[in-house]
Write a protein that holds these residues in place. Structure first.
Motif: not given
Length: 370
Positions: A49-61, A192-195
């Motif tokens: 969860f924490f790894a994906m959350m971080g990846f999603f946030l960084i990739f969005s930028q 997205a991470s939860c899904l």
């Protein structure tokens, strides 16, 4: 690439995920929080969860110079996510047909690791992911992280095709988090991470899956309104008319259409939850537990359990046990004597065992059943 608050928060989440992987120091703080939306939580799910959350946030930028229709990819993600969750339940049905076991049972594998799966909480796709991860980095995976590999030998072949939907869903979700302000980006990364976790570990009726798919639907329908609401709370900015709790309407028909569109995510969540409990109630056996032990060894000791009857068949032993036992406690207690003592075993479920004895709901169900 310009470092902004979204990237900094993403880096923080990845650091937390890394710390969870190498140490247990954060577990007492993290588990009580993730427990609320990851359905009980576990160290493995917390790390992902924490790894994906971080990846999603960084990739969005990243790659901000390129134009993406994030709304389109968000819509694709909703459709693809729904198909993946439904496919996970269908896999359980196929699996049970192939194994000749009941739909309303919990299957427990005995082998590389003790792993469970049921229609209410499926782990079939998790076992494929676990098999891959174990082959890649097995020595680094702690024993307390259940990868579900014990189920891998039993999964239907079609499951290996269904698992392909997950990386495709991951890509469409990555593209959908772009071109949004921080609140929407953060919430969408969370959902997205939860899904993805729910699709892999638990299936359509699990808490993270329901949170994820309905949350993404919520952002698709009301993301801008949520952003405006947060701005209003923080800075007092005015909320536009279309984003108010009771939006403007011309007539009753127009009002109904607007309300359905506005509250569709909540309606979807309620329907999924209702379906889950309906299946759990219809499939419940409140009279007794049936434990089918397949290919058992000769000296199994189950004397400490409330056994009412034992029958022996060609390749299995069927134990009928008193229904006063809590389902989860019975499932966990059986792991000890049955570990390495059989090929696998199944347990009939009873959702009412989680209630207090003589609870009105249990009595009502018994009256309707009779």
């Amino acid at each position: 690439m310009k470092i902004n608050k979204t990237i900094l928060v993403g880096i923080l989440f990845i650091i937390i995920g890394g710390m969870l992987f190498i140490t247990n120091v954060l577990n007492p703080v993290i588990h009580p929080i993730t427990h609320l939306f990851l359905m009980g939580s576990s160290k493995g799910k917390d790390i992902i969860f924490f790894a994906m959350m971080g990846f999603f946030l960084i990739f969005s930028q990243l790659f901000t110079r390129y134009e993406f229709n994030s709304k389109k990819y968000l819509k694709i993600s909703i459709v693809l996510g729904s198909i993946t969750l439904i496919a996970g339940i269908l896999l359980e049905v196929i699996f049970r047909y192939q194994m000749v076991i009941g739909l309303n049972t919990i299957f427990m594998s005995i082998g590389k690791s003790i792993s469970s799966t049921s229609i209410l909480h499926t782990h079939l796709l998790k076992s494929i992911f676990g098999e891959v991860i174990t082959n890649i980095m097995g020595p680094f995976i702690e024993s307390e992280i259940n990868t579900g590999v014990g189920l891998y030998a039993y999964i239907p072949e079609v499951a290996k095709l269904v698992i392909i939907l997950l990386p495709i869903l991951f890509i469409t979700l990555l593209l959908s988090v772009r071109n949004k302000r921080f609140v929407q980006t953060f919430l969408l990364s969370f959902f997205a991470s939860c899904l993805l976790i729910g699709a892999l570990d638990g299936g359509m009726f699990s808490t993270p899956a329901i949170t994820g798919i309905c949350g993404i639907f919520l952002i698709y329908r009301n993301g801008e309104c949520i952003e405006q609401l947060v701005d209003h709370i923080i800075s007092g900015r005015k909320i536009c008319e279309n984003c108010k709790i009771m939006p403007p309407f011309k007539n009753k028909k127009d009002l109904i259409i607007v309300l359905i569109k506005r509250y569709a995510p909540y309606i979807a969540a309620a329907l999924i939850i209702l379906l889950r409990f309906s299946i759990a109630i219809i499939g419940a056996n409140t009279d007794y537990y049936e434990v089918d032990v397949v290919n058992p060894v000769e000296d199994i000791e189950l004397n400490d359990f409330p056994i009412e009857n034992i029958t022996h068949e060609q390749n299995k032993t069927v134990y009928i046990m008193n229904s006063d036992y809590n389902e989860m406690e019975l499932l966990n207690d059986l792991k000890i004597p049955l570990n390495n003592s059989c090929e696998y075993y199944t347990l009939s479920w009873n959702i009412f065992s989680y209630l207090e004895p003589n609870h009105p709901l249990t009595n009502t169900y018994q009256e309707l059943k009779n």
